[in-house]
Design a protein around this motif. Structure first.
Motif, mmCIF file in Angstrom:
data_model
loop_
_atom_site.group_PDB
_atom_site.id
_atom_site.type_symbol
_atom_site.label_atom_id
_atom_site.label_comp_id
_atom_site.label_asym_id
_atom_site.label_seq_id
_atom_site.Cartn_x
_atom_site.Cartn_y
_atom_site.Cartn_z
ATOM 1 N N PRO A 40 0.804 -1.382 -0.015
ATOM 2 C CA PRO A 40 -0.243 -0.027 0.060
ATOM 3 C C PRO A 40 0.799 1.384 -0.022
ATOM 4 O O PRO A 40 1.771 1.379 0.854
ATOM 5 N N ARG A 41 0.402 2.205 -0.901
ATOM 6 C CA ARG A 41 1.254 3.424 -1.003
ATOM 7 C C ARG A 41 0.145 4.852 -0.707
ATOM 8 O O ARG A 41 0.372 5.738 -1.219
ATOM 9 N N ASN A 42 -0.786 4.459 -0.097
ATOM 10 C CA ASN A 42 -1.781 5.408 0.280
ATOM 11 C C ASN A 42 -2.751 5.917 -0.627
ATOM 12 O O ASN A 42 -2.418 5.257 -1.710
ATOM 13 N N THR A 43 -3.536 6.848 -0.654
ATOM 14 C CA THR A 43 -4.676 6.608 -1.686
ATOM 15 C C THR A 43 -4.438 7.768 -2.815
ATOM 16 O O THR A 43 -4.991 7.497 -3.721
ATOM 17 N N ALA A 44 -3.408 8.444 -2.720
ATOM 18 C CA ALA A 44 -3.061 9.065 -3.821
ATOM 19 C C ALA A 44 -2.418 8.437 -4.970
ATOM 20 O O ALA A 44 -3.031 8.457 -6.261
ATOM 21 N N ALA A 45 -1.756 7.272 -4.671
ATOM 22 C CA ALA A 45 -1.225 6.368 -5.518
ATOM 23 C C ALA A 45 -2.417 5.290 -6.175
ATOM 24 O O ALA A 45 -2.446 5.097 -7.192
ATOM 25 N N ALA A 46 -3.229 5.025 -5.142
ATOM 26 C CA ALA A 46 -4.118 4.007 -5.331
ATOM 27 C C ALA A 46 -5.087 4.699 -6.308
ATOM 28 O O ALA A 46 -5.701 3.986 -7.443
ATOM 29 N N GLY A 65 -14.510 11.040 2.446
ATOM 30 C CA GLY A 65 -13.591 10.114 1.695
ATOM 31 C C GLY A 65 -13.932 9.852 0.564
ATOM 32 O O GLY A 65 -13.527 8.683 -0.457
ATOM 33 N N MET A 66 -15.137 10.245 -0.193
ATOM 34 C CA MET A 66 -15.780 9.690 -1.438
ATOM 35 C C MET A 66 -15.430 10.755 -2.464
ATOM 36 O O MET A 66 -15.524 12.251 -2.170
ATOM 37 N N PHE A 67 -15.033 10.550 -3.747
ATOM 38 C CA PHE A 67 -14.757 11.637 -4.807
ATOM 39 C C PHE A 67 -15.180 11.184 -6.145
ATOM 40 O O PHE A 67 -15.761 9.981 -6.399
ATOM 41 N N CYS A 68 -15.324 12.246 -6.929
ATOM 42 C CA CYS A 68 -15.723 11.908 -8.214
ATOM 43 C C CYS A 68 -15.253 13.178 -9.227
ATOM 44 O O CYS A 68 -15.207 14.423 -8.786
ATOM 45 N N PHE A 69 -14.412 12.539 -10.317
ATOM 46 C CA PHE A 69 -13.810 13.297 -11.233
ATOM 47 C C PHE A 69 -13.682 12.582 -12.650
ATOM 48 O O PHE A 69 -13.925 11.452 -12.614
ATOM 49 N N LYS A 70 -13.224 13.334 -13.605
ATOM 50 C CA LYS A 70 -12.776 12.848 -14.776
ATOM 51 C C LYS A 70 -11.388 12.368 -14.535
ATOM 52 O O LYS A 70 -10.707 12.934 -13.938
ATOM 53 N N ALA A 71 -11.056 11.285 -14.815
ATOM 54 C CA ALA A 71 -9.841 10.760 -14.987
ATOM 55 C C ALA A 71 -8.609 11.748 -15.272
ATOM 56 O O ALA A 71 -7.408 11.756 -14.469
ATOM 57 N N SER A 72 -8.694 12.502 -16.637
ATOM 58 C CA SER A 72 -7.556 13.236 -16.777
ATOM 59 C C SER A 72 -7.624 14.417 -15.767
ATOM 60 O O SER A 72 -6.264 14.917 -15.632
ATOM 61 N N VAL A 73 -8.540 14.861 -15.488
ATOM 62 C CA VAL A 73 -8.368 16.184 -14.499
ATOM 63 C C VAL A 73 -7.846 15.784 -13.165
ATOM 64 O O VAL A 73 -6.792 16.462 -12.942
ATOM 65 N N LEU A 81 -5.502 13.439 -12.709
ATOM 66 C CA LEU A 81 -4.257 13.363 -13.073
ATOM 67 C C LEU A 81 -3.371 14.604 -13.430
ATOM 68 O O LEU A 81 -2.189 14.732 -12.676
ATOM 69 N N GLU A 82 -4.114 15.412 -13.938
ATOM 70 C CA GLU A 82 -3.563 16.657 -14.236
ATOM 71 C C GLU A 82 -3.202 17.668 -13.115
ATOM 72 O O GLU A 82 -2.166 18.163 -12.853
ATOM 73 N N GLU A 83 -3.862 17.461 -12.029
ATOM 74 C CA GLU A 83 -3.775 18.037 -10.834
ATOM 75 C C GLU A 83 -2.722 17.277 -10.044
ATOM 76 O O GLU A 83 -1.822 17.957 -9.251
ATOM 77 N N LEU A 84 -2.704 16.017 -9.975
ATOM 78 C CA LEU A 84 -1.614 15.245 -9.282
ATOM 79 C C LEU A 84 -0.431 15.641 -9.998
ATOM 80 O O LEU A 84 0.662 15.769 -8.989
ATOM 81 N N LYS A 85 -0.185 15.819 -11.103
ATOM 82 C CA LYS A 85 0.985 15.858 -11.835
ATOM 83 C C LYS A 85 1.343 17.432 -11.382
ATOM 84 O O LYS A 85 2.547 17.673 -11.112
ATOM 85 N N LYS A 86 0.552 18.086 -11.208
ATOM 86 C CA LYS A 86 1.041 19.692 -11.096
ATOM 87 C C LYS A 86 1.493 19.711 -9.389
ATOM 88 O O LYS A 86 2.399 20.350 -9.162
ATOM 89 N N PHE A 87 0.855 18.919 -8.536
ATOM 90 C CA PHE A 87 1.174 19.186 -7.077
ATOM 91 C C PHE A 87 1.882 18.246 -6.607
ATOM 92 O O PHE A 87 2.715 18.605 -5.887
ATOM 93 N N GLU A 88 2.024 17.063 -6.985
ATOM 94 C CA GLU A 88 2.711 15.962 -6.737
ATOM 95 C C GLU A 88 3.671 15.312 -7.965
ATOM 96 O O GLU A 88 3.054 13.987 -8.003
ATOM 97 N N SER A 139 -1.780 10.723 1.072
ATOM 98 C CA SER A 139 -3.280 10.485 0.942
ATOM 99 C C SER A 139 -3.611 11.681 -0.283
ATOM 100 O O SER A 139 -3.010 12.732 -0.535
ATOM 101 N N ILE A 140 -4.687 11.277 -1.024
ATOM 102 C CA ILE A 140 -5.356 12.070 -1.978
ATOM 103 C C ILE A 140 -5.732 13.345 -1.302
ATOM 104 O O ILE A 140 -5.889 14.585 -2.061
ATOM 105 N N ASP A 141 -6.056 13.613 -0.212
ATOM 106 C CA ASP A 141 -6.356 14.857 0.416
ATOM 107 C C ASP A 141 -5.293 15.686 0.682
ATOM 108 O O ASP A 141 -5.481 16.938 0.129
ATOM 109 N N TYR A 142 -4.162 15.514 1.185
ATOM 110 C CA TYR A 142 -3.055 16.224 1.044
ATOM 111 C C TYR A 142 -2.226 16.413 -0.321
ATOM 112 O O TYR A 142 -1.954 17.464 -0.507
#
Length: 335
Positions: free
Chosen positions: A87-93, A188-196, A198-205, A236-239
């Motif tokens: 396990p690598r926490n929720t951001a990776a999952a 702890g539930m979320f909804c989004f387009k996959a691309s959106v 990933l773009e934000e994850l790439k920007k911040f982490e 985590s995806i939150d942070y």
């Protein structure tokens, strides 16, 4: 709820449920325990979202994916399985699920161990979230609080706008949140387009993004390698995204919800569906043997084949300390 859009339900199955020991074990975490009228939380989560999503993506780990497969096979569901080596926490999952789907797919991400009642209100919240996600937003779900709960994080909101995220508060702060009237429990539930996402994850982490992408590209039949996994920062995806992105919206949910993260919440749920308690509010879980409580109130007796736990309901958050102590002394009791 039928939809012509590609909507995928991503179900996160990690976590041991340490606050529910001895019911929840490493070999059978809480989401697989058939404690709820003969059904597990994982099964109930799958069924709840079948009307919302076209497909199911199960993100599990090497220790529990066989338990997930038993359930989905019995339901006739054929999910995309993503099996984490560690396990690598929720951001990776969540990143793995986004990499595994088309960029325009809308992902509804839920844990596997929550109890939700009132399906109509749940589906209404999901419909609203999917519409917001189609517009390029990352949506989190907030729950209308029913009491000053200290075990949940909170979302300060106005309409669908998030004003702030707050950590788990002390009792006084939780009471203040309730009085203000514009705070929601963070579900702890979320909804989004996959691309959106990933773009934000790439920007911040970017390190999490690149390492997760590499791990997914090297995966074989959904199984990730231990070598690649260990290189992914655990966050985590939150942070990583939720507390930093400008694209966050919240959908308030009027449905009844609990993460069943403690014996106090288990007690409240079982009581609500008719599980017996005595005249002083004492409850037995896991045994049909006659059990008497003398001089005790609001006490929970938990029985398993190799361990018993006796606790006062309001001390339920302390079970995690016991779990951690056992992990140091005799970890066999945790298996």
């Amino acid at each position: 709820m039928s939809s012509s859009k590609t909507v995928k339900h991503v179900i996160l199955t990690g976590g041991v449920g340490s606050r529910l020991w001895p019911l929840s074990r490493k070999s059978t975490p809480k989401q697989y325990i058939k404690l709820f009228k003969g059904k597990s939380l994982f099964e109930m989560t799958i069924k709840r979202n079948l009307q919302i999503a076209n497909d199911v993506v199960v993100v599990g780990n090497i220790d529990n994916y066989h338990l997930s497969n038993e359930v989905v096979n019995s339901l006739g569901v054929s999910p995309l399985n993503i099996i984490e080596a560690t396990p690598r926490n929720t951001a990776a999952a969540i990143a793995f699920a986004a990499f595994a789907t088309s960029k325009d797919a809308v992902l509804v991400v839920t844990p596997s161990d929550h109890i939700i009642q009132n399906d109509e209100l749940y589906e209404l919240a999901m419909k609203n979230a999917i519409q917001l996600a189609e517009q390029g937003n990352i949506v989190t779900f907030g729950i209308n609080p029913t009491k000053p709960e200290t075990g949940y994080g909170y979302i300060e909101f106005e309409g669908n706008d998030v004003l702030s995220f707050r950590e788990k508060p002390n009792k006084e702060t939780a009471e203040y949140f309730i009085e203000q009237g514009n705070f929601l429990w963070n579900s702890g539930m979320f909804c989004f387009k996959a691309s959106v996402l990933l773009e934000e994850l790439k920007k911040f982490e970017p390190e999490v993004y690149e390492a997760s992408k590499k791990a997914w590209e090297h995966s074989i039949d959904g199984k990730l390698s231990i070598e690649d996994s260990k290189k992914i920062p655990s966050i985590s995806i939150d942070y990583a995204v939720m507390e930093r992105s400008k694209k966050i919206k919240v959908v308030p949910g009027a449905f009844e919800w609990s993460d069943l993260g403690s014996f106090e919440s288990i007690y409240d749920y079982l009581k609500s569906i008719g599980h017996s308690i005595d005249e002083n509010g004492n409850m037995v879980i896991g045994s049909d043997v006659y059990t008497a409580f003398l001089g005790l109130e609001d006490t929970i007796f938990v029985h398993t084949k190799d361990a018993n736990l006796i606790l006062q309901k309001e001390k339920a958050q302390q079970v995690k300390k016991l779990y951690n102590a056992l992990d140091r002394v005799d970890s066999r009791l945790l298996d």
